[in-house]
Design a protein around this motif. Structure first.
Motif, PDB file in Angstrom:
ATOM      1  N   ALA A 164      14.926 -14.627  14.948  1.00 12.05           N
ATOM      2  CA  ALA A 164      15.034 -16.021  14.496  1.00 12.05           C
ATOM      3  C   ALA A 164      14.803 -16.980  15.659  1.00 12.05           C
ATOM      4  O   ALA A 164      14.165 -18.034  15.494  1.00 12.05           O
ATOM      5  N   GLY A 165      15.297 -16.603  16.847  1.00  7.70           N
ATOM      6  CA  GLY A 165      15.057 -17.437  18.019  1.00  7.70           C
ATOM      7  C   GLY A 165      13.577 -17.533  18.354  1.00  7.70           C
ATOM      8  O   GLY A 165      13.070 -18.610  18.687  1.00  7.70           O
ATOM      9  N   LEU A 166      12.875 -16.400  18.238  1.00  4.77           N
ATOM     10  CA  LEU A 166      11.438 -16.409  18.519  1.00  4.77           C
ATOM     11  C   LEU A 166      10.686 -17.248  17.491  1.00  4.77           C
ATOM     12  O   LEU A 166       9.754 -17.991  17.824  1.00  4.77           O
ATOM     13  N   VAL A 167      11.091 -17.135  16.218  1.00  6.87           N
ATOM     14  CA  VAL A 167      10.461 -17.941  15.162  1.00  6.87           C
ATOM     15  C   VAL A 167      10.610 -19.422  15.496  1.00  6.87           C
ATOM     16  O   VAL A 167       9.660 -20.209  15.398  1.00  6.87           O
ATOM     17  N   SER A 168      11.808 -19.790  15.917  1.00  7.13           N
ATOM     18  CA  SER A 168      12.059 -21.186  16.248  1.00  7.13           C
ATOM     19  C   SER A 168      11.190 -21.635  17.425  1.00  7.13           C
ATOM     20  O   SER A 168      10.610 -22.730  17.408  1.00  7.13           O
ATOM     21  N   LEU A 169      11.076 -20.792  18.443  1.00  8.13           N
ATOM     22  CA  LEU A 169      10.230 -21.133  19.592  1.00  8.13           C
ATOM     23  C   LEU A 169       8.764 -21.297  19.184  1.00  8.13           C
ATOM     24  O   LEU A 169       8.072 -22.205  19.655  1.00  8.13           O
TER      25      LEU A 169
END
Lengths: 209, 142
Positions: A164-169
């Motif tokens: 989810a963090g990567l998606v946000s980035l």
């Protein structure tokens, strides 16, 4: 598909970008009158035109388009680091994240004219610096908790948090490229838009179905 | 004709071809979820025809009417080949918007870049993987 004999894909793309960047630098004064006066005629390259009066203050101030390219390149470096960190924490994600990371490495190469082609991929080894780890994995460096079932489920949920963090980035990066390209036109704008498209696609592919 | 007008005319043609391609290739998909995704994409492309036509009208230009038949980018006879053709169709629309981005400025440039992003997302879903430079594949010889 059309093919370009003698020119590899990557080379052709870099030519596209280098051409765009070359246009940028050709359009602004490269030498202030003061610098010209002090250095005399010793090192001026033949291609340099007559010195342009410095009406824009600091002589080497980068143009907005050059700043946009620098921002985009810095963002690609940050993304590469984020993927290295994620794989360092979750080696089981390596296969899934490798093609995504490779895209960012290709972006960085395209945005860094003159850089050795291998530089972006040379850092591919997951030498993750612990201080830069995502703030979402308490205990990943400590001893593994006991209780195998909770361990497995917490590892799975931690993996989801990392994704989810990567998606946000990726979403932030895609949005930032939209801002960046406003200062550009022509092939450079096209390349920044394409990079943003790739990042939007990454976000879609990594997001839970 | 300006670069921007010819890019917009090409974008209108790409969107018309996409509408045609989705109506044909989309029908060869089997999975209900994929069918729904294809239907939604079909609607997006139909709406984009109108959007691009509006951009052209603001510049006193009119796109060519949709052709009765378009060549599909690759033969379609089952769900796998349908997905490949749909991915190629999205790459073509992304490429058309890349040219608009190159020639436009201001809000139109940004909107075209957003349309490129949408096409890149759909392309990646059909491929189940991303490409590093969506919209630029054809012109960099891959």
């Amino acid at each position: 598909m059309a093919d370009l004999p003698l020119v590899s894909r990557r080379t052709a793309l870099r030519l596209l970008i280098v051409g765009a960047l070359g246009l940028l630098t050709a359009c602004r004064p490269t030498r202030s009158p003061a610098a010209t006066a002090t250095s005399g005629s010793t090192t001026a390259p033949a291609a340099t035109g007559p010195p342009t009066p410095s009406v824009h203050g600091s002589p080497a101030a980068p143009t907005k388009a050059e700043l946009a390219v620098k921002r985009a390149a810095a963002a690609e470096q940050a993304l590469l680091l984020a993927y290295d960190t994620a794989v360092g924490q979750h080696p089981e994600l390596a296969d899934r994240l490798a093609p995504v990371r490779a895209d960012h490495a290709a972006h960085l190469v395209a945005l860094t004219p003159g850089a050795p082609t291998a530089s972006a991929s040379a850092s591919a080894s997951p030498s993750v610096s612990p201080g830069l780890a995502e703030p979402t994995s308490p205990g990943s460096s400590g001893p593994p908790p006991v209780g195998s079932s909770t361990n497995a489920s917490s590892a799975a949920s931690d993996q989801l948090v990392v994704l989810a963090g990567l998606v946000s980035l990726e979403r932030q990066a895609a949005a930032a490229r939209l801002d960046d390209l406003a200062a550009t036109s022509g092939s450079l704008a096209m390349v920044l838009a394409s990079i943003g498209g790739c990042e939007a696609a990454h976000a879609a592919l990594l997001a839970p179905a | 004709m300006s670069d921007l007008e010819s890019a917009l005319l090409a974008a209108a043609a790409a969107e018309n071809a996409a509408v045609y391609g989705y109506s044909l290739a989309g029908a060869r998909l089997a999975d209900p979820h994929q069918l729904a995704v294809a239907r939604a994409a079909y609607d997006v492309h139909r709406a984009q025809v109108q959007t691009v036509t509006g951009w052209l009208a603001e510049r006193s230009s009119t796109p060519a009417p949709p052709a009765p038949v378009y060549d599909l980018p690759s033969p379609v006879n089952d769900p796998v080949t349908a997905r490949a053709a749909l991915a190629a169709i999205e790459e073509s629309t992304a490429a058309a918007y890349a040219d608009v981005v190159a020639a436009a400025a201001g809000p139109l440039q940004r909107t075209a870049a957003l349309a490129l992003q949408s096409a890149a997302v759909r392309e990646a879903r059909w491929r189940t993987t991303s490409v590093p430079f969506p919209g630029l594949l054809g012109r960099i010889g891959s």
